[in-house]
Scaffold this active site. Structure first.
Site, PDB file in Angstrom:
ATOM      1  N   HIS A 193     -26.771  91.275 103.889  1.00 38.39           N
ATOM      2  CA  HIS A 193     -25.833  91.481 102.786  1.00 38.39           C
ATOM      3  C   HIS A 193     -25.493  92.970 102.651  1.00 38.39           C
ATOM      4  CE1 HIS A 193     -24.005  90.697  98.797  1.00 38.39           C
ATOM      5  NE2 HIS A 193     -24.450  91.913  98.519  1.00 38.39           N
ATOM      6  N   GLU A 194     -26.513  93.791 102.595  1.00 39.44           N
ATOM      7  CA  GLU A 194     -26.284  95.228 102.441  1.00 39.44           C
ATOM      8  C   GLU A 194     -25.665  95.839 103.695  1.00 39.44           C
ATOM      9  OE1 GLU A 194     -26.443  96.336  99.584  1.00 39.44           O
ATOM     10  OE2 GLU A 194     -27.617  94.748  98.647  1.00 39.44           O
ATOM     11  N   HIS A 252     -21.896  95.681 103.418  1.00 41.08           N
ATOM     12  CA  HIS A 252     -21.371  96.811 102.628  1.00 41.08           C
ATOM     13  C   HIS A 252     -21.387  98.101 103.447  1.00 41.08           C
ATOM     14  CE1 HIS A 252     -21.210  94.435  99.032  1.00 41.08           C
ATOM     15  NE2 HIS A 252     -22.521  94.360  98.855  1.00 41.08           N
TER      16      HIS A 252
END
Length: 377
Positions: free
Chosen positions: A29-30, A33
């Site tokens: 998920h990170e 980003h």
């Protein structure tokens, strides 16, 4: 005291599988980003798995601090110009920046670039789920049980509708089914809803309408509510096959599987809002730890499958339009794009405060559900 001892035992016993699953999902998920931010020219100050005091950390050549923190319940990417891990702008720091520094900050990018960076996290979760499902379908295949009725329970919904032993289900609610598992999945979310069935009976096509009944079943994972017809699959070995897929076929099936999880999760959340579903099935970290441990005992493939399911859930959760979550940021950017200018600092700050309160309430509620769950064991 017994409750605390039970929770401690759960964490000790199920900690490693829980950490593996959660770390994998949070990392990707990170990473979504992070990669899009780098691509857009944003300076990344920190990439953290977990919160709180740093356990292990190092700096890369771009000045990003990669860290593993004490509390493993999440993670964050902190950009240039952020005040905290939730990407709340640090207005004092931004005011003191040079034009070049501001250009490399998150706030200094266009609304489209900021939206892309924020959306990349949930998208990475969906991609991770597709990759895991595709790998499992390619390497392990799928057990396919023919949608053939092996038995019909007396006085069940199926019996009342006229379904008979030996019938082969062709479609449910207009959706073709390939396996008995497909049948159960569709029926499980249609409790109380008249559902059209197309079946083959001795070479003859028959159309029926059946209304699945809502049943509650207590398992080691909590109360499960689902629609039930009252039929069992055929036990004939000829009706059970292991289907393998070529990589491109596996990807197609993985996309379908991911979409099913999205659809089912969305239906459940919508059911909570509409009052059709109970929120007591929402679990927190203790429940996830327990499930991770139980699934790990089945095998590594099952644990990876759980990671894919959790990845989809976290992707969807982060897309909820709540300030502090990715979906809340996207709502702010949509408003900014429509107005031609961002919301005022006061409005954004108020939104973040409300969002923080909502997130904390959700955490407390999910944790309370965990406590109630462990009391009932």
């Amino acid at each position: 005291m017994e409750l605390l001892k039970g929770a401690a035992t759960t964490l000790v016993s199920y900690g490693p599988p829980f950490l593996f699953v959660l770390t994998l999902v949070v990392f990707f998920h990170e990473l979504g980003h992070f990669l899009v931010a780098r691509w857009c020219g944003v300076a990344v100050k920190a990439f953290s798995i977990g919160f709180g005091p740093e356990l292990v950390g190092w700096n890369d050549r771009h000045g990003t601090r990669w860290r593993i923190a004490l509390l493993p319940l999440g993670g964050y990417v902190k950009f240039e110009g952020d005040e905290n891990a939730a990407s709340v702008p640090d207005h004092e720091a931004l005011a003191a920046m040079t034009p070049d520094e501001r250009a490399s900050s998150f706030v200094g990018k266009s609304v489209g670039q900021r939206a892309a960076i924020v959306a990349a996290g949930p998208i990475a979760n969906f991609i991770l789920a597709i990759v895991i499902f595709a790998a499992l379908f390619t390497l392990a295949g799928r057990q396919i049980i023919a949608p053939k009725v092996g038995d019909v329970a007396a006085q069940s919904a199926a019996a009342e509708a006229g379904i008979e032993k030996g019938d082969v289900i062709l479609s449910v609610a207009g959706t073709p089914v390939e396996s008995f598992n497909d049948l159960m999945r569709i029926v499980s979310v249609r409790a109380g809803e008249p559902t059209a069935l197309t079946l083959d009976r001795g070479g003859k096509t028959i159309e029926l309408s059946v209304t699945p009944r809502l049943v509650e079943e207590k398992s080691r994972f909590g109360i499960q509510r689902r629609g039930l017809l009252g039929i069992r699959a055929s036990l004939d070995p000829a009706d059970r096959t292991l289907k393998t897929y070529l990589p491109h076929q596996a990807v197609v099936e993985a996309v379908k599987e991911t979409w099913f999880v999205v659809e089912r999760t969305g239906a459940y959340l919508g059911g909570i809002v509409a009052g059709r579903e109970s929120a007591d099935q929402l679990g927190g970290p203790l429940r996830v730890a327990q499930i991770s441990g139980e699934v790990a005992e089945i095998g590594f493939s099952a644990l990876l499958n759980l990671a894919a399911l959790l990845s989809v859930s976290i992707g969807l959760l982060n897309l909820m339009p709540i300030p502090m979550l990715d979906g809340g940021h996207l709502v702010f950017y949509a408003i900014e794009a429509a107005r031609g200018r961002p919301l005022s600092e006061r409005s954004q700050d108020m939104g973040f405060r409300i969002g923080m309160a909502i997130v904390l309430m959700l955490v407390v509620f999910a944790t309370w559900n965990d406590v109630v769950h462990f009391r009932s064991l």
